[in-house]
Design a protein around this motif. Structure first.
Motif, PDB file in Angstrom:
ATOM      1  N   LYS A 107       0.976  -1.164  -0.024  1.00  0.00           N
ATOM      2  CA  LYS A 107       0.077   0.009  -0.109  1.00  0.00           C
ATOM      3  C   LYS A 107       0.808   1.191   0.027  1.00  0.00           C
ATOM      4  N   HIS A 108       2.104   1.223   0.764  1.00  0.00           N
ATOM      5  CA  HIS A 108       3.027   2.252   0.776  1.00  0.00           C
ATOM      6  C   HIS A 108       3.598   2.620  -0.634  1.00  0.00           C
ATOM      7  N   PHE A 109       4.134   1.428  -1.269  1.00  0.00           N
ATOM      8  CA  PHE A 109       4.608   1.669  -2.601  1.00  0.00           C
ATOM      9  C   PHE A 109       3.914   1.518  -3.662  1.00  0.00           C
ATOM     10  N   ARG A 110       3.778   2.179  -4.768  1.00  0.00           N
ATOM     11  CA  ARG A 110       3.085   2.368  -5.794  1.00  0.00           C
ATOM     12  C   ARG A 110       3.515   0.984  -6.840  1.00  0.00           C
ATOM     13  N   ILE A 111       4.781   1.217  -6.815  1.00  0.00           N
ATOM     14  CA  ILE A 111       5.367   0.165  -7.756  1.00  0.00           C
ATOM     15  C   ILE A 111       6.559  -0.499  -6.830  1.00  0.00           C
ATOM     16  N   ILE A 112       6.629  -1.904  -7.190  1.00  0.00           N
ATOM     17  CA  ILE A 112       7.635  -2.393  -6.449  1.00  0.00           C
ATOM     18  C   ILE A 112       8.281  -3.411  -7.294  1.00  0.00           C
ATOM     19  N   PHE A 113       9.754  -3.069  -7.535  1.00  0.00           N
ATOM     20  CA  PHE A 113      10.603  -3.952  -8.358  1.00  0.00           C
ATOM     21  C   PHE A 113      10.821  -5.237  -7.519  1.00  0.00           C
ATOM     22  N   ASP A 114      10.206  -6.456  -7.672  1.00  0.00           N
ATOM     23  CA  ASP A 114      10.643  -7.384  -7.002  1.00  0.00           C
ATOM     24  C   ASP A 114      11.735  -8.179  -7.625  1.00  0.00           C
ATOM     25  N   ASP A 115      12.251  -9.321  -7.103  1.00  0.00           N
ATOM     26  CA  ASP A 115      13.224 -10.065  -7.692  1.00  0.00           C
ATOM     27  C   ASP A 115      13.050 -10.932  -8.877  1.00  0.00           C
ATOM     28  N   GLY A 116      11.624 -11.032  -9.211  1.00  0.00           N
ATOM     29  CA  GLY A 116      11.330 -11.756 -10.271  1.00  0.00           C
ATOM     30  C   GLY A 116       9.874 -12.656 -10.111  1.00  0.00           C
ATOM     31  N   TYR A 117       8.831 -11.941  -9.443  1.00  0.00           N
ATOM     32  CA  TYR A 117       7.789 -12.704  -9.181  1.00  0.00           C
ATOM     33  C   TYR A 117       6.880 -13.083 -10.310  1.00  0.00           C
ATOM     34  N   PRO A 118       6.223 -13.979 -10.575  1.00  0.00           N
ATOM     35  CA  PRO A 118       5.226 -14.296 -11.768  1.00  0.00           C
ATOM     36  C   PRO A 118       4.167 -13.282 -11.521  1.00  0.00           C
ATOM     37  N   ASP A 119       3.388 -13.236 -12.642  1.00  0.00           N
ATOM     38  CA  ASP A 119       2.182 -12.219 -12.738  1.00  0.00           C
ATOM     39  C   ASP A 119       1.033 -13.179 -12.348  1.00  0.00           C
ATOM     40  N   SER A 120       0.586 -12.940 -10.910  1.00  0.00           N
ATOM     41  CA  SER A 120      -0.676 -13.673 -10.391  1.00  0.00           C
ATOM     42  C   SER A 120      -1.910 -13.518 -11.234  1.00  0.00           C
TER      43      SER A 120
END
Length: 472
Positions: A107-120
């Motif tokens: 909720k705090h971050f609008r965009i999160i560059f994770d380490d490679g999560y799939p598109d749920s």
């Protein structure tokens, strides 16, 4: 530079609050009490780690909290200092909540560059739910409500074994595989059953720290192995073997190395297998995203080579279906090791989620998983190509990156050393989260970041990469 502040921080490892937050809050307390004055310098992260007897990464996390909350500022090549203007306490409490809770963080971050999560959003949720309901509606459903086998549902095991043997060139028997709640549990089981205190484990550097923690928790010590464009460097492996007698294993991610995405070359694979057989150490292969490969064919696992004598192979279904689906597995060449793993697995959890295993098995048998992988691979290939176009637009003259042949992330290396805590803070102020180099190891020479693109929209990818490029 003099740093007169005397540390008085008591860490309680049994407290519910994370250690890095205990450290951050203690420093905040000293700032509020005036023990740390405006403009005063803090000791460096290495010195703080030595003084408190904690890992340097823990100190880096604490400093990132303080930077994000604006209690301290970072000055390039000078250090960190108490900020000239201090935040109100209410703001600190709010940010602390966002750093300790994943849902609040999102909720705090609008965009999160994770380490490679799939598109749920493309996960076969409806098909899985339908299969789950059908399992419960079977006439013999009462039989499923008792305890099962600690290694997993036998039919599901057979399906995984068939997949490994037919699609990944392995020769695994059904008694050589254990189903786990995600790949991290598989890593923990392997570490606990393979290692004892004082054993040495070689790990890729930069690398996957959650796996490192599993080995360290088992009492092992880590030996870093550098990574270049052909994967882990065999010269480092040979040097460790010459210098140490108690090398127990090496942990590798050879298909798409984490975090750099490079593929281990065939020559180095063969040399690593030769060294493993000669010195008796085990190769622990984490094949975390084998399914998503964009070339003509995926590279077969190191553990598929018939000559390899000692191996543990770890995989997961979480990226295939969705992260919330906690189904992983491990296979091992040593029957005695598998027996230990089964015993420990039963102590931890008695058994896995047998009903979910049967539901996923149904999706495997009716072709749903195969169709989903084909669809998802095309989806992620398009996202990779779009991300590459953005990098070529915004970062071509500022950073180096290779086009990954698979997986869900890019590894980006700026052409100059950057102040990553400061960049992370500035990105956070814009509502964008990035994973800084300290997530991949404590080596100060690591100057790259892993940008996951799988779970982000094209709009978010463009906005995030455009802003990040400003600081390169």
């Amino acid at each position: 530079m003099l740093r007169p502040w005397k540390l008085e921080i008591r860490i309680d490892p049994d407290a519910p609050k994370a250690i890095y937050l205990q450290i951050a809050d203690a420093i905040i307390m000293d700032i509020q009490r005036g023990r740390l004055k405006i403009g005063e310098a803090l000791p460096g992260s290495r010195i703080l780690a030595e003084m408190l007897g904690v890992n340097r990464n823990t100190i880096v996390e604490a400093l990132n909290v303080l930077l994000n909350e604006e209690w301290i500022v970072s000055k390039e090549r000078k250090g960190t200092f108490v900020a000239e203007t201090l935040p109100v306490f209410a703001k600190q409490r709010k940010v602390e909540i966002t750093t300790t809770n994943d849902n609040a963080c999102k909720k705090h971050f609008r965009i999160i560059f994770d380490d490679g999560y799939p598109d749920s959003k493309i996960a076969p949720v409806n098909e899985l739910a339908r299969a789950y309901r059908q399992i419960f509606n079977r006439n013999a459903r009462w039989q499923m409500m008792g305890y099962g086998n600690e290694f997993g549902n036998p039919d599901f095991i057979e399906a995984i074994v068939q997949m490994l043997n037919h699609q990944r060139g392995m020769k695994v028997g059904k008694h050589a595989l254990c189903v786990t709640r995600g790949s991290q549990m598989a890593m923990y089981l392997a570490a606990q059953c393979l290692c004892k205190k004082g054993d040495l484990i070689m790990v890729e550097s930069p690398g996957y720290q959650p796996a490192w923690k599993a080995f360290e928790n088992a009492g092992a010590e880590l030996l870093p192995v550098r990574v270049d464009q052909e994967g882990l460097m065999i010269t480092d492996v040979i040097a460790h073997l010459k210098a140490h007698r108690r090398v127990k294993a090496i942990y590798i991610t050879p298909h798409h190395q984490y975090p750099t995405t490079v593929t281990l070359s065939l020559q180095r694979r063969l040399e690593l297998i030769r060294l493993s057989n000669e010195h008796g150490f085990t190769i622990i292969e984490d094949d975390y995203d084998n399914e998503f490969h964009f070339g003509y064919r995926p590279v077969l696992p190191v553990c598929s080579f018939a000559d390899l004598q000692n191996y543990v192979y770890i995989g997961t279904m979480s990226k295939v279906v969705a992260p919330a689906l906690r189904i992983g597995y491990l296979a091992a060449s040593d029957p005695a090791l598998m027996e230990k793993i089964g015993t420990l697995r039963k102590i931890i959890d008695v058994q896995g989620d047998g009903i979910m295993e049967q539901a996923v098995l149904q999706l495997i048998n009716d072709g749903t998983i195969k169709r989903h992988i084909k669809k998802a691979t095309g989806h992620y290939r398009s996202k990779r190509d779009y991300t590459l176009s953005l990098l070529n637009t915004y970062m071509k003259e500022k950073a180096d990156y290779i086009v990954p042949e698979g997986g869900l992330a890019f590894w980006i290396q700026p052409r100059r050393m950057l102040n990553w805590p400061e960049i992370s803070q500035k990105m956070a102020h814009s509502g964008i989260k990035i994973l800084t180099p300290d997530h991949f190891g404590s080596d100060p020479s690591i100057n790259g970041i892993r940008l996951g693109y799988g779970s982000l929209s094209e709009k978010d990818l463009k906005e995030g990469i455009a802003l990040l490029s400003v600081y390169f």
